[in-house]
Design a protein around this motif. Structure first.
Motif, PDB file in Angstrom:
ATOM      1  N   ASP A  37       0.513  -1.448  -0.292  1.00  0.00           N
ATOM      2  CA  ASP A  37      -0.267   0.152  -0.346  1.00  0.00           C
ATOM      3  C   ASP A  37       0.351   1.182  -0.230  1.00  0.00           C
ATOM      4  O   ASP A  37       0.296   2.258  -0.452  1.00  0.00           O
ATOM      5  N   TYR A  43       4.551  -3.095  -4.275  1.00  0.00           N
ATOM      6  CA  TYR A  43       3.238  -3.392  -4.799  1.00  0.00           C
ATOM      7  C   TYR A  43       3.709  -4.183  -6.417  1.00  0.00           C
ATOM      8  O   TYR A  43       3.116  -5.745  -6.773  1.00  0.00           O
ATOM      9  N   ASP A  78      -7.543  -3.984  -2.765  1.00  0.00           N
ATOM     10  CA  ASP A  78      -6.954  -3.288  -3.829  1.00  0.00           C
ATOM     11  C   ASP A  78      -7.810  -4.275  -4.635  1.00  0.00           C
ATOM     12  O   ASP A  78      -7.464  -5.813  -4.732  1.00  0.00           O
ATOM     13  N   THR A  79      -8.040  -3.387  -5.669  1.00  0.00           N
ATOM     14  CA  THR A  79      -8.940  -4.308  -6.693  1.00  0.00           C
ATOM     15  C   THR A  79      -8.180  -4.572  -7.902  1.00  0.00           C
ATOM     16  O   THR A  79      -8.389  -6.453  -8.351  1.00  0.00           O
ATOM     17  N   LEU A  80      -6.984  -4.585  -8.589  1.00  0.00           N
ATOM     18  CA  LEU A  80      -5.927  -5.347  -9.782  1.00  0.00           C
ATOM     19  C   LEU A  80      -5.311  -6.586  -8.325  1.00  0.00           C
ATOM     20  O   LEU A  80      -5.052  -8.219  -9.117  1.00  0.00           O
ATOM     21  N   TYR A  81      -5.168  -6.626  -7.063  1.00  0.00           N
ATOM     22  CA  TYR A  81      -5.239  -7.711  -6.135  1.00  0.00           C
ATOM     23  C   TYR A  81      -5.883  -8.655  -6.203  1.00  0.00           C
ATOM     24  O   TYR A  81      -5.588  -9.733  -6.965  1.00  0.00           O
ATOM     25  N   GLU A  82      -6.928  -8.060  -6.339  1.00  0.00           N
ATOM     26  CA  GLU A  82      -8.439  -9.249  -5.818  1.00  0.00           C
ATOM     27  C   GLU A  82      -8.655 -10.139  -6.886  1.00  0.00           C
ATOM     28  O   GLU A  82      -8.873 -11.041  -7.419  1.00  0.00           O
ATOM     29  N   GLN A  97     -11.573  -0.376  -5.592  1.00  0.00           N
ATOM     30  CA  GLN A  97     -10.376   1.239  -5.578  1.00  0.00           C
ATOM     31  C   GLN A  97      -8.972   0.310  -5.190  1.00  0.00           C
ATOM     32  O   GLN A  97      -8.986  -1.054  -5.390  1.00  0.00           O
ATOM     33  N   TRP A  98      -7.883   0.734  -5.321  1.00  0.00           N
ATOM     34  CA  TRP A  98      -6.844   0.895  -5.575  1.00  0.00           C
ATOM     35  C   TRP A  98      -6.373   1.435  -4.907  1.00  0.00           C
ATOM     36  O   TRP A  98      -6.049   2.500  -4.791  1.00  0.00           O
ATOM     37  N   TYR A  99      -4.439   0.643  -4.543  1.00  0.00           N
ATOM     38  CA  TYR A  99      -3.486   1.571  -3.521  1.00  0.00           C
ATOM     39  C   TYR A  99      -3.109   2.768  -4.383  1.00  0.00           C
ATOM     40  O   TYR A  99      -2.605   3.572  -4.305  1.00  0.00           O
ATOM     41  N   TYR A 103      -1.507   2.509 -11.643  1.00  0.00           N
ATOM     42  CA  TYR A 103      -1.962   0.749 -12.219  1.00  0.00           C
ATOM     43  C   TYR A 103      -3.672   1.655 -12.889  1.00  0.00           C
ATOM     44  O   TYR A 103      -4.367  -0.056 -13.192  1.00  0.00           O
ATOM     45  N   VAL A 107      -6.168  -1.465 -14.580  1.00  0.00           N
ATOM     46  CA  VAL A 107      -7.430  -1.905 -14.041  1.00  0.00           C
ATOM     47  C   VAL A 107      -8.911  -1.270 -14.684  1.00  0.00           C
ATOM     48  O   VAL A 107      -9.577  -2.804 -15.547  1.00  0.00           O
TER      49      VAL A 107
END
Length: 130
Positions: A37, A43, A78-82, A97-99, A103, A107
């Motif tokens: 984060d 990241y 974080d949407t990309l992570y998920e 949402q994302w950090y 990115y 996304v």
């Protein structure tokens, strides 16, 4: 490919060792070895490790790695992570949402309505990351 798999196994083990040492020194048992984060380069490293685990079909290693970041409170943030994880690990969060703003095009490419839009957003993402 087996040499790459061996290196990935070694890398995951090193993250686990690093996390244990960091947890002891910081007196925080669930601290992550990567501050995804706060630091965009950490990241990016996290996303790369997730990608390697998926590409090499090593979900066992992915689960070990993700446990380190999830336990630190990064699950569902974080949407990309998920989005990367939900394809291979059931029960992940769907969030918007994302950090790190850098990115955003990546996304947006995931959710693009056409292949052409996705391709253009990926190109934009590549330009922004260099």
């Amino acid at each position: 490919m087996s040499s790459l798999t061996h290196l990935l196994e070694d890398l995951i083990q090193k993250y686990e060792v690093s996390q244990a040492a960091l947890a002891e020194s910081e007196q925080a048992p669930d601290i992550s070895p990567l501050a995804i984060d706060d630091w965009p380069h950490e990241y990016e490293e996290c996303v790369q490790v997730i990608g390697l685990c998926i590409l090499l079909h090593r979900i066992d290693l992915l689960k070990r790695f993700v446990r380190l970041t999830d336990n630190a409170g990064y699950a569902g943030d974080d949407t990309l992570y998920e989005d990367l994880l939900c394809k291979v690990l059931p029960g992940r969060s769907d969030i918007g949402q994302w950090y790190h703003d850098v990115y955003a095009p990546l996304v947006e490419a995931i959710y693009a309505e056409t292949k052409e839009d996705a391709s253009n957003l990926l190109k934009k993402s590549m330009v922004l990351s260099f």
